[in-house]
Design an enzyme around this catalytic site. Structure first.
Site, mmCIF file in Angstrom:
data_model
loop_
_atom_site.group_PDB
_atom_site.id
_atom_site.type_symbol
_atom_site.label_atom_id
_atom_site.label_comp_id
_atom_site.label_asym_id
_atom_site.label_seq_id
_atom_site.Cartn_x
_atom_site.Cartn_y
_atom_site.Cartn_z
ATOM 1 N N GLY A 289 14.105 3.887 66.972
ATOM 2 C CA GLY A 289 13.421 4.033 65.792
ATOM 3 C C GLY A 289 13.279 5.359 65.038
ATOM 4 O O GLY A 289 12.925 5.521 64.087
ATOM 5 N N GLU A 290 13.840 6.329 65.743
ATOM 6 C CA GLU A 290 13.883 7.704 65.106
ATOM 7 C C GLU A 290 15.072 7.810 64.192
ATOM 8 O O GLU A 290 16.071 7.133 64.359
ATOM 9 C CB GLU A 290 14.118 8.687 66.367
ATOM 10 C CG GLU A 290 12.918 8.749 67.337
ATOM 11 C CD GLU A 290 13.010 9.636 68.410
ATOM 12 O OE1 GLU A 290 12.380 9.844 69.291
ATOM 13 O OE2 GLU A 290 14.482 10.194 68.618
ATOM 14 N N GLN B 239 -2.274 12.743 45.957
ATOM 15 C CA GLN B 239 -3.040 13.539 46.838
ATOM 16 C C GLN B 239 -2.734 15.167 46.871
ATOM 17 O O GLN B 239 -2.294 15.879 47.654
ATOM 18 C CB GLN B 239 -2.796 13.263 48.241
ATOM 19 C CG GLN B 239 -2.915 11.418 48.421
ATOM 20 C CD GLN B 239 -2.611 11.110 50.125
ATOM 21 O OE1 GLN B 239 -3.259 11.666 50.958
ATOM 22 N NE2 GLN B 239 -1.770 10.224 49.993
ATOM 23 N N ASP C 255 -5.580 7.318 30.078
ATOM 24 C CA ASP C 255 -6.621 8.160 30.625
ATOM 25 C C ASP C 255 -6.503 9.621 30.130
ATOM 26 O O ASP C 255 -5.641 9.950 29.381
ATOM 27 C CB ASP C 255 -6.537 8.276 32.139
ATOM 28 C CG ASP C 255 -5.277 8.731 32.727
ATOM 29 O OD1 ASP C 255 -4.725 9.738 32.167
ATOM 30 O OD2 ASP C 255 -4.566 8.147 33.590
ATOM 31 N N LYS D 191 -11.151 6.037 31.091
ATOM 32 C CA LYS D 191 -11.616 5.392 32.231
ATOM 33 C C LYS D 191 -12.094 5.949 33.410
ATOM 34 O O LYS D 191 -12.136 7.035 33.262
ATOM 35 C CB LYS D 191 -10.206 4.646 32.585
ATOM 36 C CG LYS D 191 -9.175 5.403 33.181
ATOM 37 C CD LYS D 191 -7.937 4.879 33.716
ATOM 38 C CE LYS D 191 -7.126 5.746 34.479
ATOM 39 N NZ LYS D 191 -5.661 5.324 35.210
ATOM 40 N N ARG E 68 -12.474 5.713 37.881
ATOM 41 C CA ARG E 68 -11.805 5.038 39.260
ATOM 42 C C ARG E 68 -13.084 4.974 40.093
ATOM 43 O O ARG E 68 -13.422 5.976 40.693
ATOM 44 C CB ARG E 68 -10.507 6.066 39.601
ATOM 45 C CG ARG E 68 -9.646 5.953 38.778
ATOM 46 C CD ARG E 68 -8.181 6.396 39.525
ATOM 47 N NE ARG E 68 -7.090 6.604 38.651
ATOM 48 C CZ ARG E 68 -6.310 5.240 38.906
ATOM 49 N NH1 ARG E 68 -6.591 4.487 39.685
ATOM 50 N NH2 ARG E 68 -5.131 5.387 38.082
ATOM 51 N N ASP F 196 2.788 6.560 30.450
ATOM 52 C CA ASP F 196 2.017 7.336 32.004
ATOM 53 C C ASP F 196 3.207 7.688 32.577
ATOM 54 O O ASP F 196 4.476 7.442 32.343
ATOM 55 C CB ASP F 196 1.333 6.226 32.601
ATOM 56 C CG ASP F 196 0.278 6.543 33.282
ATOM 57 O OD1 ASP F 196 0.167 7.995 33.556
ATOM 58 O OD2 ASP F 196 -0.448 5.730 33.805
ATOM 59 N N THR G 280 0.046 0.117 40.950
ATOM 60 C CA THR G 280 -0.622 -1.209 41.274
ATOM 61 C C THR G 280 -0.660 -1.995 39.926
ATOM 62 O O THR G 280 -0.686 -3.433 39.986
ATOM 63 C CB THR G 280 -2.000 -1.221 41.816
ATOM 64 O OG1 THR G 280 -2.827 -0.736 40.681
ATOM 65 C CG2 THR G 280 -2.372 -0.664 42.762
#
Length: 312
Positions: free
Chosen positions: A39-40, A98, A170, A193, A195, A219, A224
């Site tokens: 799997g590497e 993030q 937004d 809006k 979240r 955007d 999603t």
């Protein structure tokens, strides 16, 4: 051979890499990109890269961690093979959402990814439409930040839509939408809006006149599809005749394409920074290529020319 331009590709978007190479009248470099039985990730560069100016094309899209590891290992392999300069070409930069802490005991993942790319040995980064421009500051190496907005705006403008209004879904995207509006010569509307939790949003209010107009939601990415569909519904409720959408990165996680396919959107326009499944066309998703723009940027970087002309 000193300073020779070479292009390599990971497995994330080989079609885009081939298209970029075609625009540059060259071929993609030979490399083994696969996995060992345990799997590497397995990487082996087959071409001689000593003294070369090398560009690795690899968006860090789903599966994000796997494609990121491919990118890091390819950079390391090229650095150890004595490449003169290695540029990480990342059309879509994963973990970009993030970029800050929203609560205690959370990582700043976008910063960590930047550190990993630099540590692997990249000399510079070429990317497109980061979720937050401040991510450029996470890198201690040069970052060239391309914009797809002009390409998307010119395409929409060529459709000759009647009475268009550009809509930011937004408050954070107002600057992007305003630049888009200026290029098209259209009016601007803004949707406010909130979240309540990650990957969900609620429309609160709208600023701007959309009644009787053709609305174009702009955007940087579609994940999603929830924000997009809710915005389209709100625009129709406010009297918009038709609703289109534009975004640079079509992530389309989970059942996003099904949601968009059932929505009021006439068409959704994206770029090919991320490869799309056959289901995209049935959801009325149209893709335009950013390969010529990346090819021009790569050639300018290779020749040490300014990239400012590409940002207009």
């Amino acid at each position: 051979m000193d300073g020779r331009l070479l292009i390599f590709s990971g497995s994330a978007n080989p079609e885009l890499a081939k298209e970029i190479a075609t625009c540059l009248r060259m071929s993609v470099g030979r490399a083994l990109v696969g996995q060992f039985k345990n799997g590497e990730t397995r990487i082996k560069i087959h071409d001689n890269v000593r003294g070369c100016d090398v560009f690795v094309i690899q968006p860090t899209c789903n599966p994000v961690d796997h494609h990121l590891m491919e990118l890091l290992l390819m950079i390391d392999a090229l650095r150890r093979a004595s490449a003169n300069r290695v540029t990480a070409v990342i059309p879509y930069y994963g973990y970009a959402k993030q970029e800050k802490k929203t609560a205690g005991r959370e990582p700043i993942s976008a910063k960590l990814v930047a550190n990993l790319i630099r540590t692997a040995g990249a000399d510079r980064v070429l990317t497109m439409d980061l979720h937050t421009p401040a991510i450029e500051g996470f890198f201690d190496i040069p970052v060239d930040h391309l914009q797809a907005g002009p390409l998307l705006a010119d395409y929409i403008h060529s459709m000759n839509l009647s009475n268009p209004v550009v809509v930011s879904p937004d408050a954070g995207g107002v600057g992007r939408a305003n630049r888009f509006r200026e290029r098209m010569g259209a009016n601007l509307a803004i949707i406010a809006k909130q979240r309540p939790e990650p990957d969900t949003s609620e429309v609160l209010e709208m600023v701007g006149e959309v009644e009787g107009k053709t609305a174009i939601i702009i955007d940087d990415m579609i994940s999603t599809g929830g924000t997009l569909v809710e915005a389209a519904e709100a625009l129709i409720e406010r009297g918009a005749n038709k609703v289109y959408a534009c975004a640079t990165h079509g992530i389309f996680s989970a059942d996003a394409l099904s949601i968009i396919g059932r929505s009021d959107l006439i068409e959704t326009l994206i770029t090919n920074t991320i490869p799309q499944s056959s289901e995209a066309s049935s959801a009325r998703v149209r893709t335009i290529s950013v390969a010529p723009l990346f090819a021009e940027a790569i050639m300018r970087i290779h020749k040490d020319l300014s990239l400012s002309a590409l940002f207009s």
